[in-house]
Design a protein around this motif. Structure first.
Motif, PDB file in Angstrom:
ATOM      1  N   ALA A  21      -1.471  -9.240  -3.936  1.00 35.01           N
ATOM      2  CA  ALA A  21      -0.852  -7.766  -3.448  1.00 35.01           C
ATOM      3  C   ALA A  21      -1.876  -6.707  -4.353  1.00 35.01           C
ATOM      4  O   ALA A  21      -2.051  -5.781  -3.650  1.00 35.01           O
ATOM      5  N   ARG A  23      -4.840  -7.251  -5.323  1.00 32.43           N
ATOM      6  CA  ARG A  23      -6.258  -7.807  -5.180  1.00 32.43           C
ATOM      7  C   ARG A  23      -6.875  -7.715  -6.364  1.00 32.43           C
ATOM      8  O   ARG A  23      -8.154  -7.188  -6.649  1.00 32.43           O
ATOM      9  N   LEU A  45      -0.227   3.582  -7.300  1.00 38.14           N
ATOM     10  CA  LEU A  45       0.083   3.098  -5.958  1.00 38.14           C
ATOM     11  C   LEU A  45       0.185   1.635  -5.734  1.00 38.14           C
ATOM     12  O   LEU A  45       0.945   1.226  -4.903  1.00 38.14           O
ATOM     13  N   ASP A  46      -1.005   0.865  -6.358  1.00 37.38           N
ATOM     14  CA  ASP A  46      -0.703  -0.545  -6.123  1.00 37.38           C
ATOM     15  C   ASP A  46       0.666  -1.295  -6.984  1.00 37.38           C
ATOM     16  O   ASP A  46       0.949  -2.145  -6.378  1.00 37.38           O
ATOM     17  N   VAL A  48       3.133   0.148  -7.008  1.00 41.87           N
ATOM     18  CA  VAL A  48       4.510   0.348  -6.355  1.00 41.87           C
ATOM     19  C   VAL A  48       4.430  -0.680  -5.085  1.00 41.87           C
ATOM     20  O   VAL A  48       5.340  -1.438  -4.655  1.00 41.87           O
ATOM     21  N   GLY A  49       3.209  -0.917  -4.653  1.00 46.27           N
ATOM     22  CA  GLY A  49       2.872  -1.966  -3.452  1.00 46.27           C
ATOM     23  C   GLY A  49       3.359  -3.217  -4.001  1.00 46.27           C
ATOM     24  O   GLY A  49       3.840  -4.107  -3.462  1.00 46.27           O
ATOM     25  N   LEU A  52       6.892  -3.864  -4.155  1.00 42.50           N
ATOM     26  CA  LEU A  52       7.541  -4.018  -2.910  1.00 42.50           C
ATOM     27  C   LEU A  52       7.190  -5.596  -2.414  1.00 42.50           C
ATOM     28  O   LEU A  52       8.176  -6.352  -1.732  1.00 42.50           O
ATOM     29  N   GLN A  55       9.549  -7.903  -4.106  1.00 45.19           N
ATOM     30  CA  GLN A  55      10.836  -7.982  -3.411  1.00 45.19           C
ATOM     31  C   GLN A  55      10.897  -8.851  -2.159  1.00 45.19           C
ATOM     32  O   GLN A  55      11.701  -9.423  -2.231  1.00 45.19           O
TER      33      GLN A  55
ATOM     34  N   ALA B  68      -9.174  -2.841   2.811  1.00 41.17           N
ATOM     35  CA  ALA B  68      -8.099  -3.661   3.003  1.00 41.17           C
ATOM     36  C   ALA B  68      -6.713  -3.417   2.811  1.00 41.17           C
ATOM     37  O   ALA B  68      -5.759  -3.832   3.458  1.00 41.17           O
ATOM     38  N   ARG B  69      -6.219  -2.418   1.867  1.00 41.36           N
ATOM     39  CA  ARG B  69      -5.183  -2.168   1.455  1.00 41.36           C
ATOM     40  C   ARG B  69      -4.575  -1.122   2.569  1.00 41.36           C
ATOM     41  O   ARG B  69      -3.175  -1.202   2.717  1.00 41.36           O
ATOM     42  N   ALA B 131      13.185   0.410   1.255  1.00 43.95           N
ATOM     43  CA  ALA B 131      11.864   0.620   0.515  1.00 43.95           C
ATOM     44  C   ALA B 131      10.729   0.400   1.612  1.00 43.95           C
ATOM     45  O   ALA B 131      10.841  -0.596   2.622  1.00 43.95           O
ATOM     46  N   ILE B 132       9.502   1.037   1.604  1.00 44.48           N
ATOM     47  CA  ILE B 132       8.517   0.990   2.513  1.00 44.48           C
ATOM     48  C   ILE B 132       7.298   1.090   1.803  1.00 44.48           C
ATOM     49  O   ILE B 132       7.144   1.541   0.581  1.00 44.48           O
ATOM     50  N   SER B 133       6.184   0.472   2.489  1.00 42.18           N
ATOM     51  CA  SER B 133       4.844   0.124   1.710  1.00 42.18           C
ATOM     52  C   SER B 133       4.415   1.716   1.529  1.00 42.18           C
ATOM     53  O   SER B 133       4.363   2.682   2.068  1.00 42.18           O
ATOM     54  N   PRO B 134       3.882   1.737  -0.087  1.00 44.00           N
ATOM     55  CA  PRO B 134       3.214   2.922  -0.455  1.00 44.00           C
ATOM     56  C   PRO B 134       1.921   3.283   0.356  1.00 44.00           C
ATOM     57  O   PRO B 134       1.404   4.409   0.150  1.00 44.00           O
ATOM     58  N   TYR B 135       1.479   2.384   0.868  1.00 50.08           N
ATOM     59  CA  TYR B 135       0.162   2.293   1.716  1.00 50.08           C
ATOM     60  C   TYR B 135       0.281   3.075   3.140  1.00 50.08           C
ATOM     61  O   TYR B 135      -0.742   3.277   4.064  1.00 50.08           O
ATOM     62  N   PRO B 138      -0.666   6.914   3.568  1.00 46.63           N
ATOM     63  CA  PRO B 138      -2.385   7.312   3.353  1.00 46.63           C
ATOM     64  C   PRO B 138      -2.945   6.500   4.574  1.00 46.63           C
ATOM     65  O   PRO B 138      -3.975   6.882   4.882  1.00 46.63           O
TER      66      PRO B 138
END
Lengths: 89, 419
Positions: A21, A23, A45-46, A48-49, A52, A55, B68-69, B131-135, B138
């Motif tokens: 996730a 990387r 930001l990563d 938070v990702g 998720l 989860q 990639a993100r 919840a939803i992806s922070p990416y 952007p």
């Protein structure tokens, strides 16, 4: 109640999700004591990702209030074990 | 005296090929990149024919690690085209003396990362929390492509992202040229990228009756390669595609100073607005746009040797565009080769006119006009549409045009570089 999800048994799975996730390069070791921000250089930001992805992977809800205490890999594994136990009970 | 503007790099990623050479070879061979795609299943999509670029982009071996993100497909398509054009211009050399603060990035899209919105909405619906992806945010914003190109190629001049529907790519070239003319940049990396294969977009276009729908007896029913047929009597709508195109523009002085090789000159351009309708083109305004480009280039209609059409394969566009060409070019229209590469590539919306601009540059270099494939004559449309086969011709000037929903038009005129 006896916990059914042990922290040590979850660590490899948590490490795997973190590496994918966020990387984290293969040359960077991830141990239970690794700090997510300081040692693994995961930005906000990563992070938070990653929460998720954890989860989704473990099918649990990680409460917002808990996130600030999840600093190390071991913290994540312990929290996830607890959440899975409470979901199972 | 304004500086001349040269194209010093061009690239495309399309359903006919992952790079400009493969795309061009497919075009001049008269091949189609349109296929039936399992990803466009009939349970959710009203059309399963399209120009998808399979095994490309996020989650595949060709994924660009730098983005990639950010797994919106338009970002990966656009990055590939931008990197290729930049490399072709040889501006990626470590010893390049380009001042990165004098490099503009202008890359547009009609829809941006709508594909990722669709995916993340479905994931959110399956979660126990909203919840939803922070990416997501952007990755889906349209200017992120220009931002990522600026970040990963290290370009720090102005960056903007025209969102002008099907005219976005051509508008990008215009804006890039304006940055050069105004003195704000020496080099501009311009283009467009699109991937909008989501049920609301596909089905929305079908509902508008602008995208080819499923119809028994249609010649695409058994041969998907015949789905897109610009200027043909039985044209019945455009065929959606994904892709990206990019051009590198440079001022004459920067071209010399940086040792770049001019591939074509951008002689003139024009943009205007219909102020007429949300989706229907306005003949008179488009005539004015094309005429203005000719005037600014000090060119007469007879100076244009090839007209690279918007040519969507919709009933209305091809009819109106034919009328426009006849009015703008007058007697010269009878001798003007007009072709639409959308027959082969489908319509990649915001990317289409950037790809077409790249093809116009390649046409001038190779002195070859790509054909309009799948053509069957329509008695009401009587121009020379270069049917079926590529045509060798002496090309000095090529005009490429595009018109977008919302009533926004552009015309670009490119000139051959004399040997």
């Amino acid at each position: 109640m006896t916990p059914t999800h042990s922290v040590p048994s979850l660590v490899p799975e948590v490490v795997d999700v973190i590496r994918k996730a966020a990387r984290v390069p293969a040359r960077v070791p991830i141990t239970p004591e690794s700090r997510l921000v300081e040692d693994l250089a995961i930005d906000s930001l990563d992070f938070v990702g990653l929460i998720l992805q954890l989860q989704d992977h473990f099918d649990v809800v990680i409460e917002d209030e808990a996130v600030s205490n999840l600093c190390r890999v071991a913290d994540l594994a312990a929290y996830l074990a607890e959440r899975k136990d409470s979901a199972d009970s | 005296m304004s500086e001349r503007i040269f194209i010093v790099g061009h690239a495309a990623v399309t359903c006919l090929g992952r790079d400009m050479d493969a795309t061009w070879q497919g075009l001049v061979a008269g091949r189609s990149g349109i296929r039936r795609h399992a990803a466009l299943a009939s349970e959710t999509f009203l059309q399963d024919l399209g120009g998808m670029i399979e095994d490309f982009g996020p989650g595949t071996a060709s994924e660009d690690p730098a983005v990639a993100r950010l797994s919106a497909r338009f970002l990966h398509l656009g990055m590939a085209a931008a990197r290729a054009a930049w490399a072709e211009a040889r501006l990626d050399r470590p010893d390049s003396v380009l001042d990165p603060h004098r490099a503009a990035v202008v890359i547009g899209s009609a829809f941006g990362g709508l594909d990722l919105l669709e995916i993340e909405q479905a994931r959110m619906a399956r979660r126990k929390s909203p919840a939803i992806s922070p990416y997501l945010v952007p990755a889906m914003i349209i200017n992120q492509l220009a931002g990522q190109v600026a970040q990963h190629l290290g370009l720090y001049g102005p960056s903007v992202a025209p969102a002008n529907a099907c005219a976005s790519g051509g508008h990008s070239v215009v804006l890039g040229a304006m940055f050069l003319r105004s003195g704000e940049a020496d080099v501009a990396l311009c283009g467009g990228a699109e991937s909008a294969f989501t049920p609301p977009v596909v089905n929305g276009f079908v509902t508008m009756k602008v995208l080819l729908g499923k119809k028994a007896g249609d010649r695409a029913e058994h041969d998907p390669s015949q789905a897109s047929r610009p200027f043909s009597a039985d044209r019945a709508g455009f065929v959606l595609a994904e892709g990206a195109g990019a051009l590198v523009l440079a001022t004459e002085s920067a071209t010399k100073r940086l040792g770049l090789e001019p591939q074509a000159e951008l002689v003139a351009w024009s943009t205007n607005s219909d102020g007429h309708h949300m989706a229907m083109p306005c003949r008179d305004r488009i005539v004015r746009c094309l005429s203005a480009a000719l005037e600014r280039g000090n060119l007469s209609p007879a100076d244009i040797d090839y007209y690279n059409a918007h040519g969507t394969s919709t009933v209305l566009n091809d009819q109106v565009e034919t009328q426009v060409v006849k009015e703008v070019f007058g007697d010269a229209a009878k001798r003007l080769p007009v072709s639409s590469i959308k027959g082969a590539l489908g319509h990649s919306l915001g990317a289409a006119s950037a790809i077409e601009a790249a093809v116009a540059v390649r046409s001038l270099r190779d002195q070859l006009i790509p054909p309009t494939i799948n053509y069957q004559p329509d008695p009401a449309l009587d121009l020379d549409y270069v049917p079926g086969q590529a045509r060798a011709a002496r090309l000095e000037h090529v005009m490429s045009t595009s018109f977008g929903f919302g009533g926004t038009n552009n015309a670009l005129i490119f000139r051959r570089i004399s040997a």
